[in-house]
Design a protein around this motif. Structure first.
Motif, PDB file in Angstrom:
ATOM      1  N   LEU A 176       0.819  -1.217   0.000  1.00 16.47           N
ATOM      2  CA  LEU A 176       0.000   0.000   0.000  1.00 16.47           C
ATOM      3  C   LEU A 176       0.851   1.264   0.000  1.00 16.47           C
ATOM      4  CD1 LEU A 176      -2.776  -1.066   2.524  1.00 16.47           C
ATOM      5  CD2 LEU A 176      -3.120  -0.541   0.112  1.00 16.47           C
ATOM      6  N   SER A 177       2.041   1.180   0.568  1.00 15.12           N
ATOM      7  CA  SER A 177       2.922   2.354   0.641  1.00 15.12           C
ATOM      8  C   SER A 177       3.550   2.696  -0.705  1.00 15.12           C
ATOM      9  CB  SER A 177       4.018   2.142   1.686  1.00 15.12           C
ATOM     10  OG  SER A 177       4.905   1.117   1.280  1.00 15.12           O
ATOM     11  N   LEU A 178       3.401   1.815  -1.703  1.00 15.86           N
ATOM     12  CA  LEU A 178       3.962   2.086  -3.029  1.00 15.86           C
ATOM     13  C   LEU A 178       3.192   3.165  -3.780  1.00 15.86           C
ATOM     14  CD1 LEU A 178       4.687  -1.578  -4.232  1.00 15.86           C
ATOM     15  CD2 LEU A 178       6.302   0.065  -3.243  1.00 15.86           C
ATOM     16  N   GLY A 179       1.970   3.402  -3.380  1.00 16.15           N
ATOM     17  CA  GLY A 179       1.147   4.398  -4.056  1.00 16.15           C
ATOM     18  C   GLY A 179      -0.255   3.877  -4.257  1.00 16.15           C
ATOM     19  N   VAL A 180      -1.225   4.777  -4.345  1.00 17.69           N
ATOM     20  CA  VAL A 180      -2.623   4.369  -4.399  1.00 17.69           C
ATOM     21  C   VAL A 180      -2.942   3.607  -5.678  1.00 17.69           C
ATOM     22  CG1 VAL A 180      -3.360   6.611  -5.349  1.00 17.69           C
ATOM     23  CG2 VAL A 180      -5.013   5.157  -4.165  1.00 17.69           C
ATOM     24  N   LYS A 181      -2.375   4.022  -6.806  1.00 19.12           N
ATOM     25  CA  LYS A 181      -2.685   3.358  -8.070  1.00 19.12           C
ATOM     26  C   LYS A 181      -2.102   1.952  -8.110  1.00 19.12           C
ATOM     27  CE  LYS A 181      -4.713   3.563 -12.068  1.00 19.12           C
ATOM     28  NZ  LYS A 181      -6.181   3.698 -12.150  1.00 19.12           N
ATOM     29  N   SER A 182      -0.894   1.788  -7.618  1.00 15.15           N
ATOM     30  CA  SER A 182      -0.267   0.459  -7.596  1.00 15.15           C
ATOM     31  C   SER A 182      -1.055  -0.501  -6.718  1.00 15.15           C
ATOM     32  CB  SER A 182       1.174   0.561  -7.085  1.00 15.15           C
ATOM     33  OG  SER A 182       1.952   1.370  -7.921  1.00 15.15           O
ATOM     34  N   SER A 183      -1.444  -0.037  -5.539  1.00 13.69           N
ATOM     35  CA  SER A 183      -2.163  -0.907  -4.611  1.00 13.69           C
ATOM     36  C   SER A 183      -3.552  -1.258  -5.135  1.00 13.69           C
ATOM     37  CB  SER A 183      -2.258  -0.253  -3.231  1.00 13.69           C
ATOM     38  OG  SER A 183      -2.871   1.014  -3.308  1.00 13.69           O
ATOM     39  N   THR A 184      -4.235  -0.307  -5.775  1.00 12.76           N
ATOM     40  CA  THR A 184      -5.558  -0.616  -6.318  1.00 12.76           C
ATOM     41  C   THR A 184      -5.459  -1.543  -7.527  1.00 12.76           C
ATOM     42  OG1 THR A 184      -5.498   1.488  -7.551  1.00 12.76           O
ATOM     43  CG2 THR A 184      -6.738   1.448  -5.479  1.00 12.76           C
ATOM     44  N   ASN A 185      -4.376  -1.461  -8.277  1.00 11.47           N
ATOM     45  CA  ASN A 185      -4.180  -2.405  -9.389  1.00 11.47           C
ATOM     46  C   ASN A 185      -4.033  -3.836  -8.864  1.00 11.47           C
ATOM     47  OD1 ASN A 185      -4.325  -0.459 -11.390  1.00 11.47           O
ATOM     48  ND2 ASN A 185      -2.111  -0.159 -11.517  1.00 11.47           N
ATOM     49  N   ILE A 186      -3.280  -3.992  -7.774  1.00 12.70           N
ATOM     50  CA  ILE A 186      -3.137  -5.315  -7.155  1.00 12.70           C
ATOM     51  C   ILE A 186      -4.493  -5.797  -6.646  1.00 12.70           C
ATOM     52  CG2 ILE A 186      -2.103  -6.580  -5.223  1.00 12.70           C
ATOM     53  CD1 ILE A 186       0.299  -4.636  -5.459  1.00 12.70           C
ATOM     54  N   MET A 320      -9.768 -13.122   0.946  1.00 12.37           N
ATOM     55  CA  MET A 320      -9.296 -12.626   2.239  1.00 12.37           C
ATOM     56  C   MET A 320      -8.201 -11.573   2.063  1.00 12.37           C
ATOM     57  SD  MET A 320      -9.394 -15.922   4.797  1.00 12.37           S
ATOM     58  CE  MET A 320      -9.007 -17.217   3.644  1.00 12.37           C
ATOM     59  N   THR A 321      -7.396 -11.726   1.019  1.00 14.11           N
ATOM     60  CA  THR A 321      -6.347 -10.734   0.745  1.00 14.11           C
ATOM     61  C   THR A 321      -6.943  -9.387   0.390  1.00 14.11           C
ATOM     62  OG1 THR A 321      -4.809 -12.454   0.006  1.00 14.11           O
ATOM     63  CG2 THR A 321      -4.351 -10.204  -0.691  1.00 14.11           C
ATOM     64  N   THR A 322      -7.953  -9.378  -0.491  1.00 15.93           N
ATOM     65  CA  THR A 322      -8.569  -8.104  -0.877  1.00 15.93           C
ATOM     66  C   THR A 322      -9.322  -7.473   0.283  1.00 15.93           C
ATOM     67  OG1 THR A 322     -10.533  -9.282  -1.744  1.00 15.93           O
ATOM     68  CG2 THR A 322      -8.769  -8.755  -3.309  1.00 15.93           C
ATOM     69  N   SER A 323      -9.903  -8.311   1.139  1.00 11.82           N
ATOM     70  CA  SER A 323     -10.575  -7.779   2.324  1.00 11.82           C
ATOM     71  C   SER A 323      -9.573  -7.120   3.262  1.00 11.82           C
ATOM     72  CB  SER A 323     -11.320  -8.906   3.044  1.00 11.82           C
ATOM     73  OG  SER A 323     -12.059  -8.407   4.133  1.00 11.82           O
ATOM     74  N   LEU A 324      -8.417  -7.759   3.432  1.00  9.19           N
ATOM     75  CA  LEU A 324      -7.349  -7.177   4.260  1.00  9.19           C
ATOM     76  C   LEU A 324      -6.829  -5.887   3.635  1.00  9.19           C
ATOM     77  CD1 LEU A 324      -5.348  -7.266   6.592  1.00  9.19           C
ATOM     78  CD2 LEU A 324      -3.949  -8.862   5.268  1.00  9.19           C
ATOM     79  N   LEU A 325      -6.630  -5.889   2.325  1.00  9.93           N
ATOM     80  CA  LEU A 325      -6.179  -4.678   1.625  1.00  9.93           C
ATOM     81  C   LEU A 325      -7.192  -3.554   1.786  1.00  9.93           C
ATOM     82  CD1 LEU A 325      -4.690  -6.093  -1.710  1.00  9.93           C
ATOM     83  CD2 LEU A 325      -3.453  -4.782   0.015  1.00  9.93           C
ATOM     84  N   GLY A 326      -8.491  -3.900   1.723  1.00  8.75           N
ATOM     85  CA  GLY A 326      -9.528  -2.883   1.881  1.00  8.75           C
ATOM     86  C   GLY A 326      -9.478  -2.209   3.233  1.00  8.75           C
ATOM     87  N   ASN A 327      -9.274  -3.004   4.285  1.00  8.87           N
ATOM     88  CA  ASN A 327      -9.169  -2.429   5.636  1.00  8.87           C
ATOM     89  C   ASN A 327      -7.917  -1.578   5.793  1.00  8.87           C
ATOM     90  OD1 ASN A 327     -11.411  -3.465   7.511  1.00  8.87           O
ATOM     91  ND2 ASN A 327     -10.783  -5.339   6.480  1.00  8.87           N
ATOM     92  N   LEU A 328      -6.780  -2.087   5.282  1.00  7.59           N
ATOM     93  CA  LEU A 328      -5.528  -1.339   5.393  1.00  7.59           C
ATOM     94  C   LEU A 328      -5.520  -0.109   4.498  1.00  7.59           C
ATOM     95  CD1 LEU A 328      -2.936  -4.285   5.485  1.00  7.59           C
ATOM     96  CD2 LEU A 328      -3.728  -2.877   7.398  1.00  7.59           C
ATOM     97  N   PHE A 329      -6.302  -0.106   3.427  1.00 10.68           N
ATOM     98  CA  PHE A 329      -6.442   1.056   2.552  1.00 10.68           C
ATOM     99  C   PHE A 329      -7.245   2.159   3.244  1.00 10.68           C
ATOM    100  CE2 PHE A 329      -8.792   3.563  -0.542  1.00 10.68           C
ATOM    101  CZ  PHE A 329      -7.852   3.865  -1.511  1.00 10.68           C
ATOM    102  N   SER A 330      -8.344   1.770   3.886  1.00 18.76           N
ATOM    103  CA  SER A 330      -9.258   2.758   4.470  1.00 18.76           C
ATOM    104  C   SER A 330      -8.742   3.353   5.777  1.00 18.76           C
ATOM    105  CB  SER A 330     -10.632   2.107   4.713  1.00 18.76           C
ATOM    106  OG  SER A 330     -11.175   1.600   3.522  1.00 18.76           O
ATOM    107  N   LEU A 331      -8.074   2.524   6.593  1.00 12.63           N
ATOM    108  CA  LEU A 331      -7.644   2.951   7.932  1.00 12.63           C
ATOM    109  C   LEU A 331      -6.774   4.202   7.919  1.00 12.63           C
ATOM    110  CD1 LEU A 331      -7.301   2.612  10.968  1.00 12.63           C
ATOM    111  CD2 LEU A 331      -5.645   0.783  10.527  1.00 12.63           C
ATOM    112  N   PRO A 332      -5.664   4.269   7.176  1.00  8.10           N
ATOM    113  CA  PRO A 332      -4.828   5.470   7.231  1.00  8.10           C
ATOM    114  C   PRO A 332      -5.499   6.712   6.674  1.00  8.10           C
ATOM    115  CG  PRO A 332      -4.023   3.959   5.555  1.00  8.10           C
ATOM    116  CD  PRO A 332      -5.058   3.225   6.322  1.00  8.10           C
ATOM    117  N   ARG A 333      -6.462   6.548   5.783  1.00 10.55           N
ATOM    118  CA  ARG A 333      -7.155   7.708   5.224  1.00 10.55           C
ATOM    119  C   ARG A 333      -8.098   8.339   6.242  1.00 10.55           C
ATOM    120  NH1 ARG A 333      -5.027   4.702   1.719  1.00 10.55           N
ATOM    121  NH2 ARG A 333      -4.442   5.444  -0.366  1.00 10.55           N
TER     122      ARG A 333
END
Length: 407
Positions: A176-186, A320-333
């Motif tokens: 997620l720290s690589l950038g918003v576009k990179s993380s959303t592509n994954i 489960m990976t995308t669910s984890l990414l979703g939580n980690l994406f939303s939390l810092p924002r």
């Protein structure tokens, strides 16, 4: 006089800038990116774990009615988030919506509620991810961890530390720290794989459908209307995650169009998927014979299609990976939004020029989530999280009415 000043400050609302589109973050997300982010956040572990539990113990084949009822209730909340996301395109979700309508005190309360929601949600998914991988190796990871580090004897902690959950959370935090576009592509790639596996389950699973499984003891609704409603209450939290779409409002290219479309489209896709998978599962095997821990793989095994469980396992891990990414994406924002308003340390609002992300925010939130996944027994925390989710949904629904009457 002092009390009066305190009450005034607690009730003051946030005034938005004339240019609501101005932001230090990068507005680079399309409607497709945000839709897949929402689907990935919602369509995670629930489809592979929750479906079997509710079908066997709560609603029977009538789980499809439970999912429809829960989807309808969630859609009402989602519409409120969609309207706010279009009119107030800022990071922070329910926090910022409460701040611009009700006041600072309730915004502060809701802000910490959703921080806990995403942190506990992320930690619980990381634990589920670890447990699922462990089950593929017949418990070797858990047994090895206990043999190496021992068990933890505390009613507040987990029975053993989970270094796999800790490690996988830090890995995704790094992505997620690589950038918003990179993380959303994954996220988009993994979500597409998960949806393809769900489609496989539905199409291939219906080949083994037997309508007699809906006509056995108890019929279609063996637990009656009470079971359907109780199932809907459980299924409701399978839809938790659509609020994460709103946190991407400050990074959407055209939030007035993207947020409402992404919210309703993701809700529609996920509801259809839950209903169809629930119907397929209960048609493949009698509801009383469903294995709660691995409902879909065992349903295929019961029909002598052993190889299909490996495909389902791939979908489960991606979900489960995308669910984890979703939580980690939303939390810092959400933390970024609170820091920008001065309600927590301003260092969490500093945005990197290179990645256009609050890097300190991402790292600290990821580390705290990883530590939570490592140490804590999450059952009681998840119950507390559910209360926080309902509180946030209620406040946002009330805030929409207030917003209509504000100039």
């Amino acid at each position: 006089r002092v009390l009066s000043n305190v009450l005034v400050r607690m009730g003051r609302v946030k005034r938005l800038d004339t240019d609501v589109m101005h932001t230090e973050l990068s507005r680079c997300l399309s409607t497709t990116d945000i839709t897949l982010l929402g689907i990935g956040h919602m369509f995670g572990a629930g489809i592979y774990v929750l479906t079997g539990t509710v079908a066997r113990d709560t609603a029977g084949p009538a789980i499809i009615l439970s999912f429809l009822l829960a989807g309808f209730a969630s859609s009402l909340s989602a519409i409120c988030y969609a309207e706010f996301g279009a009119r107030v395109p800022k990071a922070g979700s329910a926090y910022v919506y409460t701040y611009v309508t009700i006041g600072e005190f309730w915004a502060f309360v809701i802000g910490w509620n959703i921080v806990l929601e995403y942190m506990i949600g992320g930690a619980s998914v990381a634990r589920a991810w670890s447990s699922y991988v462990d089950s593929l190796f017949n418990g070797a990871i858990k047994n090895g961890t206990i043999a190496t580090f021992g068990s933890m004897q505390s009613q507040y902690l987990a029975s053993y530390a989970d270094p796999v959950a800790f490690g996988i959370t830090l890995v995704f935090c790094l992505l997620l720290s690589l950038g918003v576009k990179s993380s959303t592509n994954i996220n988009s790639a993994l979500t597409c794989v998960n949806m393809a596996v769900a489609l496989f389950v539905i199409v291939f699973g219906l080949w083994f459908a037997d309508i007699k499984n809906w006509q056995g003891a108890g019929g279609f609704a063996p637990y009656g209307a009470t079971g359907v409603i109780a199932g809907a209450a459980t299924c409701f939290f399978a839809y938790a995650g659509f609020d994460g779409i709103a946190t991407a409002g400050e990074e959407a290219k055209n939030p007035k169009r993207s947020i409402p479309i992404a919210t309703m489209l993701s809700m529609g896709v996920v509801t259809c998927a839950y209903v169809l998978v629930g119907a397929t599962l209960t048609l493949m095997v009698p509801y009383r014979e469903i294995h709660v821990g691995s409902a879909l793989p065992d349903a295929f095994s019961a029909n002598n299609v052993i190889w299909a469980k490996y495909i389902v396992s791939i979908g489960a891990l991606c979900g489960m990976t995308t669910s984890l990414l979703g939580n980690l994406f939303s939390l810092p924002r959400c933390v970024y939004a609170m820091a920008s308003d001065g309600l927590i340390f301003s260092q969490f609002a500093v945005v990197s020029e290179k990645t256009k992300l609050p890097i300190l925010n991402v790292v600290v939130c990821g580390l705290l989530t990883a530590l939570t996944a490592l140490l804590f027994d999450l059952e009681k925390l998840v119950e507390f999280m559910s209360i926080g989710i309902l509180m946030a949904y209620t406040i946002v629904s009330a805030s929409v009415i207030i917003l209509r009457y504000q100039p």
